[in-house]
Design a protein around this motif. Structure first.
Motif, PDB file in Angstrom:
ATOM      1  N   THR A   1      88.971  20.106 123.470  1.00 17.78           N
ATOM      2  CA  THR A   1      89.246  19.099 124.934  1.00 17.78           C
ATOM      3  C   THR A   1      88.178  19.308 125.641  1.00 17.78           C
ATOM      4  O   THR A   1      87.014  20.009 125.343  1.00 17.78           O
ATOM      5  CB  THR A   1      90.305  19.758 125.864  1.00 17.78           C
ATOM      6  N   ASN A   2      87.665  17.958 126.693  1.00 21.38           N
ATOM      7  CA  ASN A   2      86.144  18.258 127.471  1.00 21.38           C
ATOM      8  C   ASN A   2      86.351  19.520 127.341  1.00 21.38           C
ATOM      9  O   ASN A   2      85.293  19.842 127.802  1.00 21.38           O
ATOM     10  CB  ASN A   2      86.813  16.444 128.098  1.00 21.38           C
TER      11      ASN A   2
ATOM     12  N   GLN B   1      98.798  16.028 124.635  1.00 18.07           N
ATOM     13  CA  GLN B   1      97.706  16.588 125.367  1.00 18.07           C
ATOM     14  C   GLN B   1      97.724  15.494 126.916  1.00 18.07           C
ATOM     15  O   GLN B   1      96.982  14.297 127.270  1.00 18.07           O
ATOM     16  CB  GLN B   1      96.077  15.682 125.067  1.00 18.07           C
ATOM     17  N   LEU B   2      98.774  15.524 127.148  1.00 21.31           N
ATOM     18  CA  LEU B   2      98.870  14.766 128.907  1.00 21.31           C
ATOM     19  C   LEU B   2      98.065  15.443 129.750  1.00 21.31           C
ATOM     20  O   LEU B   2      97.873  14.722 130.818  1.00 21.31           O
ATOM     21  CB  LEU B   2     100.988  15.196 129.592  1.00 21.31           C
TER      22      LEU B   2
ATOM     23  N   PHE C   1      99.346  18.046 132.537  1.00 22.39           N
ATOM     24  CA  PHE C   1      99.703  18.470 132.780  1.00 22.39           C
ATOM     25  C   PHE C   1     100.596  19.498 133.410  1.00 22.39           C
ATOM     26  O   PHE C   1     101.814  19.270 132.671  1.00 22.39           O
ATOM     27  CB  PHE C   1     100.326  17.031 133.826  1.00 22.39           C
TER      28      PHE C   1
ATOM     29  N   ASN D   1      90.053  15.629 132.840  1.00 24.52           N
ATOM     30  CA  ASN D   1      91.707  15.724 132.848  1.00 24.52           C
ATOM     31  C   ASN D   1      92.377  15.466 131.559  1.00 24.52           C
ATOM     32  O   ASN D   1      93.624  15.288 131.671  1.00 24.52           O
ATOM     33  CB  ASN D   1      91.722  14.323 133.966  1.00 24.52           C
ATOM     34  N   ARG D   2      90.918  14.711 130.801  1.00 24.82           N
ATOM     35  CA  ARG D   2      92.179  15.111 129.032  1.00 24.82           C
ATOM     36  C   ARG D   2      92.496  15.567 128.528  1.00 24.82           C
ATOM     37  O   ARG D   2      91.334  16.665 127.706  1.00 24.82           O
ATOM     38  CB  ARG D   2      91.171  13.496 128.827  1.00 24.82           C
ATOM     39  N   GLY D   3      93.172  16.567 128.501  1.00 29.65           N
ATOM     40  CA  GLY D   3      93.969  17.174 127.599  1.00 29.65           C
ATOM     41  C   GLY D   3      94.285  18.500 128.438  1.00 29.65           C
ATOM     42  O   GLY D   3      94.875  18.926 129.744  1.00 29.65           O
TER      43      GLY D   3
END
Lengths: 524, 169
Positions: A163-164, A201-202, A204, A325-327
């Motif tokens: 992920t980022n 990969q929501l 949350f 937030n992406r991941g």
């Protein structure tokens, strides 16, 4: 008995059942294991059911929905006593317990950490001990737990995608000279496994995994235990006190049911797995003429040696977009500082973990007193931020403890838990070291500025009923059985003699499986 | 979304409102003869903008937090905090909040850090302003991901300015 959606119903006066209090990593797993082995179990959970469909990708909504919000109090030199005095611990109140909101990082403890007293020596002001369980004893149970939970990087389970957040952590760590960096050890499905889908990969994880890709007892161990026909799950049922019979054994559990009526469930044995804040509170609230200091507390050790990890965070601000937030919430880990190297100025070590939170938590939790441009110039560039989290070993001190606050009662009239923590100089030195290293890491990855996060309310609660072979030094024996009350067990982070640098859940699960095996092999 | 011209009108209106209403943050509120006034939305909006300055944001985005604060004054304890706090902030700012420079206003807020008023203002901002999807959009926070199936297929590794870790890492 009758089978229902909540499993089988056992009678209140059935004194052959085991009663387990708490349905998180310790309680649900030990309950499931006992059920699998043919034991009949009543599982009391203070929280209610929340279906994954009803989880929400919304930090404040989920906080209200899932968190243990009953009153607690706090004092001492640690951060939460100042920033969140009414909420020293961040735990869950829901079927599945804190496994609903955990970050799912699952590490084995290292050999030298199990021998903390022998390795670190006598540190003045601390009450270090070695674990009464060896690495060799734990290894097979960790392995079974990893398989059950589906931990990536074990048992041939592939890793999650990069992920980022992990990219930043990895690049910064490598440029800084760290060598052990990995996005491994997630109890989150990277592919279809155990009837649950892979992670989509929501982002949350802490708000309940709507995909059910993250291991949580609410949709793994608990339904599996119900299927055996040996589990009676009673949700929204809050344990109030344990009763001790004339023979010194626990005779049963007084609890408030979903309607607030008090019920008494008889029991052959009782396993308290209510998290390391509520577990000692329940034992202390179970004082009687026979046990004036509280149940299992003849030695005065219940609630003492509370540890909760050194936690803190640091966020780097980058010129280019990160979109953290992406991941998954916890993206990966740098292991290099998780060693014992006294040249750094402290004993024990810490893990550095990629972390992402949303704008609400950044404002409320990471910087609970932030204001002015020092704060707003970071949060307004949210999509240019990346975070790193500290998970470090804090030292056990006899004075750091969970006790009863008799001045404040809950709605059942019982004193609430009071959590007191004074940081040891070793703790402070470790946190300072983290802030220096994490800033260097973020700047190595390209950060143009950094913001320190405040230590937050504790999710890794440990030590308050620690295991020891010596009854004078611990509340339970090395299998979690009370030294004083033979049919009373503790099965959560309370058992940990020291906190180690690893996230505790995997070891809580391993100890729960080992405990169930021990109970079945050694009927008392 | 409002049409652009309406957006500008609304901003000008709000700025004007703040200027006029904030005049009430002058020292007369400290007078014993004055009614115990917890302040207006526009006054508290001005204080919130000082506490949480985002120069590029439409002031209207602070309005829900200011409204929540004034609504909370229905509670007698909050009412008292706002009455006292209003006078204290004006005094801290040199006697008259609207006349004070941005630096003086910031210093006035610095003087209340840690007080119950500060905690109230901060909590209100956190649970309203920083929990507002319109604010998130301006900061680049994307929020809910379940509704479109998660980031897995939309790009979980959009960072293209750092090297990719080797697969085993």
């Amino acid at each position: 008995m009758a089978a229902t959606a909540a499993g089988t119903r056992f009678r209140l006066d059935d004194d052959s059942v085991a009663v387990v209090i708490g349905s998180g990593a310790g309680g649900a797993v030990v309950a499931h294991e006992l059920c699998r082995k043919g034991k009949r179990v009543v599982l009391l959970e203070a929280g209610g059911h929340v279906e994954p469909a009803d989880y929400k990708n919304d930090e404040f909504f989920a906080f209200q929905q899932l968190t243990w919000l009953d009153p607690r109090t706090s004092s001492g030199s640690w951060g939460p006593a100042r920033t969140a005095p009414g909420m020293p611990a961040y735990t869950a109140k829901v079927v599945g317990g804190t496994t609903v909101i955990w970050g799912a990082l699952s590490f084995r403890i290292q050999a030298h950490e199990l021998l903390a007293r022998s390795t670190y020596g006598n540190i003045e002001g601390a009450d270090l001990v070695d674990w009464p369980v060896t690495l060799e004893e734990l290894e097979p149970w960790w392995s079974i737990a990893e398989d059950r939970m589906g931990v990536t990087g074990t048992h041939g389970i592939p890793l999650l995608p990069v992920t980022n957040s992990y990219k930043v952590l990895h690049a910064g760590a490598r440029r800084l000279g760290y060598t052990r960096v990995a996005n491994d050890r997630h109890a989150i499905n990277s592919r279809l496994r155990d009837g649950r889908p892979r992670c989509r990969q929501l982002g949350f994880c802490g708000q309940g995994c709507k995909m059910m890709a993250k291991w949580s007892t609410s949709y793994t161990e608990i339904p599996a235990a119900l299927e055996t026909g040996n589990l009676d799950l009673r949700s929204s049922c809050m344990a109030l006190r344990l009763e001790q019979g004339a023979d010194g054994r626990v005779s049963g559990v007084l609890y408030a049911d979903a309607e607030g009526r008090q019920q008494f469930q008889k029991a052959a044995l009782v396993i308290v797995a209510a998290n390391a804040v509520e577990t000692p509170r329940l034992l202390l609230n179970s004082a009687s003429g026979k046990a004036p200091q509280g149940l299992a507390n003849g030695a005065g050790l219940v609630g003492r040696f509370y540890t909760k990890h050194m936690n803190g965070s640091l966020f780097g601000l980058f010129e280019k977009k990160v979109e953290m937030n992406r991941g998954v919430t916890m993206s990966g880990t740098v292991y290099d500082e998780s060693v014992h190297d006294p040249r750094r100025g402290f004993a024990g070590g810490y893990l550095m973990q990629g972390v992402q939170v949303g704008v609400p938590y950044l404002a409320a939790v990471i910087r609970p007193d932030g204001w002015g441009r020092d704060f707003t110039r970071f949060i307004e560039r949210y999509d240019h931020l990346a975070g790193v989290w500290q998970n470090g070993e804090d030292l056990p001190l006899a004075g750091n403890r969970v006790s009863l606050n008799t001045a404040l009662k809950d709605r059942f009239g019982l004193p609430v838990a009071h959590v007191h923590v004074d940081e040891h100089p070793n703790d402070v030195a470790m946190r300072d070291h983290f802030y220096v290293q994490s800033e260097a890491l973020m700047r190595a990855a390209g950060a143009v500025d950094v913001m320190r996060g405040t230590p937050v309310s504790a999710s890794h609660n440990m030590g308050t009923c620690r295991m020891s072979a010596n009854p004078a030094e611990g509340v339970t024996d090395p299998f979690g059985r009370s030294h004083e009350v033979p049919n009373l067990f503790v099965c959560d982070g309370s058992l940990f003699p020291t906190s180690t640098s690893e996230n505790p859940t995997l070891t809580i699960v391993a100890l729960a499986m080992r405990m169930a095996d021990h109970i079945v092999r050694n009927p008392s | 979304m409002l049409p652009r011209s309406a957006e500008i009108d609304r901003r000008q209106f709000l700025v004007g409102l703040i200027t006029v209403a904030a005049a009430q943050l002058c020292p007369r509120v400290a007078s014993a003869e004055e009614p115990r006034d917890p302040g207006t939305e526009a006054e508290w909006l001005s204080v919130l903008m000082t506490m949480f300055p985002h120069p590029d944001l439409d002031p209207a985005l602070y309005q829900p937090a200011a409204a929540a604060l004034v609504a909370a004054a229905a509670d007698p304890n909050v009412h008292q905090l706002l009455v006292d706090g209003r006078a204290e902030l004006a005094a801290n700012a040199g006697g008259c909040w609207p006349d004070a420079s941005p630096a003086a206003r910031t210093a006035a807020v610095a003087a209340i850090v840690g007080t119950p008023l500060f905690v109230l203002l901060r909590q209100t901002a956190v649970f309203t302003f920083y929990n507002d999807a319109a604010v998130w959009a301006r900061f680049g926070y994307e929020g809910d991901a379940f509704s479109f199936g998660g980031w897995e297929r939309r790009g979980v590794d959009t960072v293209d300015w750092l090297p990719d870790p080797a697969p085993a890492e």
